[in-house]
Every structure is written in C-alpha cells, then in structure tokens.
Design an enzyme around this catalytic site. Structure first.
Site, PDB file in Angstrom:
ATOM      1  N   THR A  13       0.833  -1.216   0.000  1.00 35.74           N
ATOM      2  CA  THR A  13       0.000   0.000   0.000  1.00 35.74           C
ATOM      3  C   THR A  13       0.867   1.266   0.000  1.00 35.74           C
ATOM      4  OG1 THR A  13      -1.682  -1.183   1.259  1.00 35.74           O
ATOM      5  CG2 THR A  13      -1.821   1.206   1.290  1.00 35.74           C
ATOM      6  N   ALA A  33      14.313  19.609  -3.655  1.00 38.48           N
ATOM      7  CA  ALA A  33      15.429  18.874  -3.037  1.00 38.48           C
ATOM      8  C   ALA A  33      16.786  19.336  -3.563  1.00 38.48           C
ATOM      9  CB  ALA A  33      15.260  17.376  -3.294  1.00 38.48           C
ATOM     10  N   GLY A 187      -7.134  -0.255   2.851  1.00 38.80           N
ATOM     11  CA  GLY A 187      -5.684  -0.195   3.104  1.00 38.80           C
ATOM     12  C   GLY A 187      -5.310   0.572   4.356  1.00 38.80           C
ATOM     13  N   GLU A 190      -3.616  -2.325   9.809  1.00 33.60           N
ATOM     14  CA  GLU A 190      -2.315  -3.010   9.839  1.00 33.60           C
ATOM     15  C   GLU A 190      -2.486  -4.439   9.337  1.00 33.60           C
ATOM     16  OE1 GLU A 190       0.671  -1.435  10.831  1.00 33.60           O
ATOM     17  OE2 GLU A 190      -0.768   0.161  10.530  1.00 33.60           O
ATOM     18  N   ASP A 201      -1.364  -0.006  17.826  1.00 33.45           N
ATOM     19  CA  ASP A 201      -0.799   0.888  16.810  1.00 33.45           C
ATOM     20  C   ASP A 201      -0.760   2.337  17.326  1.00 33.45           C
ATOM     21  OD1 ASP A 201      -0.088   1.535  13.889  1.00 33.45           O
ATOM     22  OD2 ASP A 201      -1.873   2.763  14.206  1.00 33.45           O
ATOM     23  N   LYS A 205       2.551   4.883  18.153  1.00 33.27           N
ATOM     24  CA  LYS A 205       2.702   6.263  17.670  1.00 33.27           C
ATOM     25  C   LYS A 205       2.858   7.249  18.822  1.00 33.27           C
ATOM     26  CE  LYS A 205      -0.027   5.185  13.543  1.00 33.27           C
ATOM     27  NZ  LYS A 205      -1.395   5.057  13.037  1.00 33.27           N
ATOM     28  N   GLY A 302      -3.436   5.301   4.561  1.00 36.12           N
ATOM     29  CA  GLY A 302      -3.720   5.206   3.125  1.00 36.12           C
ATOM     30  C   GLY A 302      -2.460   5.407   2.302  1.00 36.12           C
TER      31      GLY A 302
END
Ligand code: NAI
Ligand SMILES: N[C@@H](CC=O)C(=O)O
Length: 440
Positions: A13, A33, A187, A190, A201, A205, A302
């Site tokens: 994903t 960049a 998507g 997990e 999860d 975080k 996502g």
C-alpha cells in the site's frame, strides 16, 4: 548532479503510493530537493506485482538484502512492516552506511533505542515522518517547528482504522466487523488488525511522539493500552446525551511526578475540534508553554497520504546527507547525551476525570449509596444521569443505568472506590469506566 538513488523494501500500500507520487511529482520534488530522487531498485516477495507497479526500467528483486548490498543505493526505504525481518534489514542497511526511511512505527516504538543508537554511531539518518499520523507532518512539527517550547501535553486521534470504525458505527449504525473489513479493504488497517482495534498501533505512535516531545527514550513497554473492542453502543449514546463523543486517544503529558503515556477510549467534549474528526482522519493536539495549543489534522492512513510523509523524509535526507552529522536534527529531537530520565508513570498515578456507568437495581437509596461512597473516597462528582428503568431494560424492568461524570481524580483512588462499588449487591453488572479528556 546525478539523482539520489533509493531502494524500496516492500511495495504494498505505502510502497506503491511512494513510487507513484515520486514519479508524478518528480520535477517539483527535484526543484525542492536540489537534486532528483529516483527509486531504482525494489524488493518485494511478490516480484510480479512489484514489477507491474514500477514497470520496466526499475530493477525488482525478491531478496531485500540485494538492495542493501547495492553500492549505488544511497537511501533504503523500509515499507515491509513488523518487528521481524524489517528490524534485521534496517540494522543491516545502517551497518552498510545507508540512510533509512521507514513508516514502521511498531519497529521504532519497540526497538527505537537500538536502531537510533546504531544510526548515530554510523552517522546515518533514520527518518520516520510516516510512522505517526500518516500524511500529517507531526514529527517535523514536534522536532523542529515547536523546538522553542516546553511541551506540556499531546493528545491525538492517531489510528485511522479505529476512528473510521467509531464514525461509521455511530453515523450509519453498521456493525464492528463490517466496518473493520471495509477499513482493511481501503488499506488503512495493519497487517494484523488487532494492532489497530486493541490500541497497540496508537500506542506505538504516541510512544514515539512522547520521546520526541519530552526527550525520553522510546518506552512502548511502559504505555497503558486499551482499544475499542470493549466499547458498548449504549456508552456512545449516553456520552452524546451528555455532550461528549468517544474517541480512541493517544495521550502523553508532562506532570509533576513524570510522564503519562496512555491509549484508551476517551470522552471528548463535542464542541472540541478533536471530537469532530471523522472517518480515517487523524488529528493531534499539542500544547507547548510558549505557543499554547496547536492542532494538526489530515489523513492518517492510506497509500498516497502516507507516501507524502515518506517522500518528505527522502527530500530531507537528500538536502542534509552531505551535512556534518552533528549538525543534523537529532533523531528524537534532543541530542542523545541530553536525554531526560523523567519516568513514565503507572496508571494508578494518572489524574483525569471519568465517565462511569453502573447497572443498578432500580430501588430507593441506591443513588445515595453510590454517591456517598464516592464522596467518602474524596471523588468529586461533576454530573449524574439516571435513566428510566423502562428505557434501559424494557417495560417493567427493575434495573437501571446510573451514569456519573467525575471531576479530576487519581486513578488509583478511583480503582479502590470502584472495587467497593462493584461489591454492592445493588450493582448488577461490571462497572464501565471511560476516561474523559477536557483538552483545555
Ligand atoms: N497502510 C497505511 O495506511 C500505513 C502503513 N504504515 C506502515 O507502513 C508499513 C507498510 O505498510 P503497508 O504498505 O500498508 O503494508 P503492505 O502489507 O501493503 O505492504 C508490505 C509489502 O512488503 C512486502 N514484503 C513482506 N515481506 C517482505 C520481505 N521479506 N522482503 C520484501 N518484501 C516483503 C509484501 O509483499 C508487501 O508488498 C508498515 O510498517 C505500516 O505499519 C504507516 C502509515 C500508514
Ligand atoms: N493502521 C494504521 C495505518 C497508519 O498508521 C491506521 O489505521 O491508522
């Protein structure tokens, strides 16, 4: 100058989103960049699917170690997930002198200390913007934008899957399993969705945000974790009647005795922006002593939202990799020799307010007994709501629900009082306790 060469480990994903966004926006990204950024080698167990995503011209292999061993590759992006092979590959990439980008919050929350130490020793960067809140640049905000502040607290909706489930259940009356399947199809979830629904999860975080905010080591094992699987529909309904919404929050707070680090369903006043974050959206509220309260909102999961964060890290590394390592932003915002030893507190020491629901016998004196016991424990009551017995158990019911909101209370004190309440013969079912965050 030749483009910087990137090797991708895992093109599911997030990996496929990263490939597509980088290709679609390559000119603009190069102008930012100062140099082109190209994914030139991809490893995935499913080589046929990987080749179909990247087309001809990009080398696809099944063996991730072949990417790490390629001397042309400057940056390795780990998008496999989990603590197993991903950990070995990240450590091997660091040992080979490659900079690493990862979206793997599980890996960093559990093994971050070892990984950041290895990267520091080798003078390479490990960037992980995508690991927290998907596309929201919260790591950058905490590590750089808010660097002047003494951060006081962070509270966030940081798991898209559970927020999606809670929103869809409330708005469309859908059942838990149906919505979870939809989150998997989209998507968001997990590989192991129990990580989402059991709060793991979100705990990964908030552990990372806590380390960056307070300059403490990553300590996932000290986080208190509760998910949404035990939430009952009637508590969502009662909370609404009282002017609150229930959200799965990750909370970390600096208090006098140390640091709170916790994930659990929380009542949030309906008027707060956080209460109105719906679907797979994430939002993080950060309070700093100088800036006050700030809010970061966006897609937390996502393919392309997460790719946005992965590519931001690629650009940062492209800009900074020639700089002296000592002048780069430290991995966890604070220099490794200036970390704090503030302790993560046990839940008994956490002070917050609570929603309690007691299923009680509908008879005289019950309310007085319950409130008297709470008062005796020094727990101050903010509001009480008693339902009609008929509404709770149908016509002729002899049971009712008593809903109590408390003022701030030490959790250990509440635990003792709840044990006494639970022992009353008029309390007929396990007492429901949900924490409440006023976020002001
Ligand atoms: N899906 C999301 O919305 C978000 C995911 N993340 C994180 O990003 C990482 C990747 O997640 P997804 O892309 O969703 O997972 P995914 O399951 O869609 O993709 C993982 C890919 O890795 C490949 N793979 C597995 N073992 C491998 C190995 N040994 N060597 C090479 N390839 C291997 C799989 O074939 C698959 O294509 C995870 O750490 C996840 O927690 C972070 C933020 C958001
Ligand atoms: N499973 C996670 C994906 C992003 O980190 C979520 O639902 O938020």
């Amino acid at each position: 100058m030749n483009p910087i060469q990137v090797g991708l480990l895992g093109i599911g994903t997030v990996g496929s989103g990263t490939f597509q966004v980088l290709r679609r926006n390559q000119e603009e990204i190069k102008r930012r960049a100062g140099r082109g950024i190209e994914i030139t080698m991809v490893a995935d167990l499913d080589t046929a699917r990987a080749q179909a995503v990247v087309g001809e011209g990009v080398q696809v292999v099944a063996d991730a170690r072949a990417v790490i061993a390629n001397p042309e590759i400057d940056i390795v992006v780990e998008l496999i997930g989990g603590y197993g092979i991903a950990k070995q590959l990240v450590l091997e990439a660091i040992a080979a002198g490659k900079h690493v980008v990862t979206a793997n919050k599980a890996l960093l929350a559990v093994h971050g200390t070892e990984i950041f130490a290895a990267a520091h020793a080798k003078g390479v960067m490990v960037a992980f913007e995508a690991a927290v809140a998907g596309g929201i640049p919260i790591i950058k905000a905490l590590r750089e934008g808010l660097t002047a502040n003494s951060i006081q607290w962070i509270a966030g909706i940081i798991n898209g899957t559970t927020n999606f489930i809670l929103s869809e259940m409330r708005d469309k009356g859908l059942d838990f399993d149906t919505v979870l399947k939809e989150a998997q199809r989209l998507g968001y979830a997990e590989a192991d969705p129990t990580f989402d629904i059991e709060g793991v999860d979100a705990a990964h975080k908030v552990t990372l945000m806590s380390a960056i905010a307070f300059g403490i080591p990553v300590q996932f094992d000290r986080a208190h974790i509760e998910g949404i699987t035990k939430l009952a529909a009637q508590d969502i309904k009662y909370a609404e009647q009282l002017g609150y919404r229930i959200k799965l929050l990750g909370v970390t707070k600096r208090v006098a005795k140390g640091i709170e680090l916790r994930v659990h369903p929380s009542l949030v006043p309906s008027k707060r922006l956080l209460a109105n974050v719906e679907g797979a959206m994430n939002a993080v509220v950060v309070n700093g002593d100088a800036v006050g309260t700030t809010l970061y909102y966006g897609k937390g999961a996502g393919s392309e939202p997460t790719a946005s964060a992965v590519i931001a890290d690629l650009v940062d590394i492209t800009r900074l990799h020639t700089a002296d390592a000592a002048h780069r932003v430290p991995h966890l915002a604070f220099h490794p020799d200036a970390m704090s030893d503030l302790k993560v507190l046990p839940m008994a020491e956490v002070v917050t307010s609570y929603y309690l629901r007691l299923r009680v016998a509908d008879e005289a004196g019950v309310l007085a007994k319950v409130t008297g016991l709470l008062a005796g424990a020094g727990i101050s009551i903010d509001a009480v709501l008693q339902r009609e017995a008929d509404e709770v158990g149908g016509e002729g019911s002899t049971q009712t629900d008593l809903i109590i909101l408390t003022h701030d209370t030490r959790e250990g004190t509440l635990d003792d009082a709840l044990a006494q309440l639970q022992a009353l013969p008029t309390v007929l079912a396990p007492i429901v306790r949900i924490r409440k965050e006023e976020l002001s």
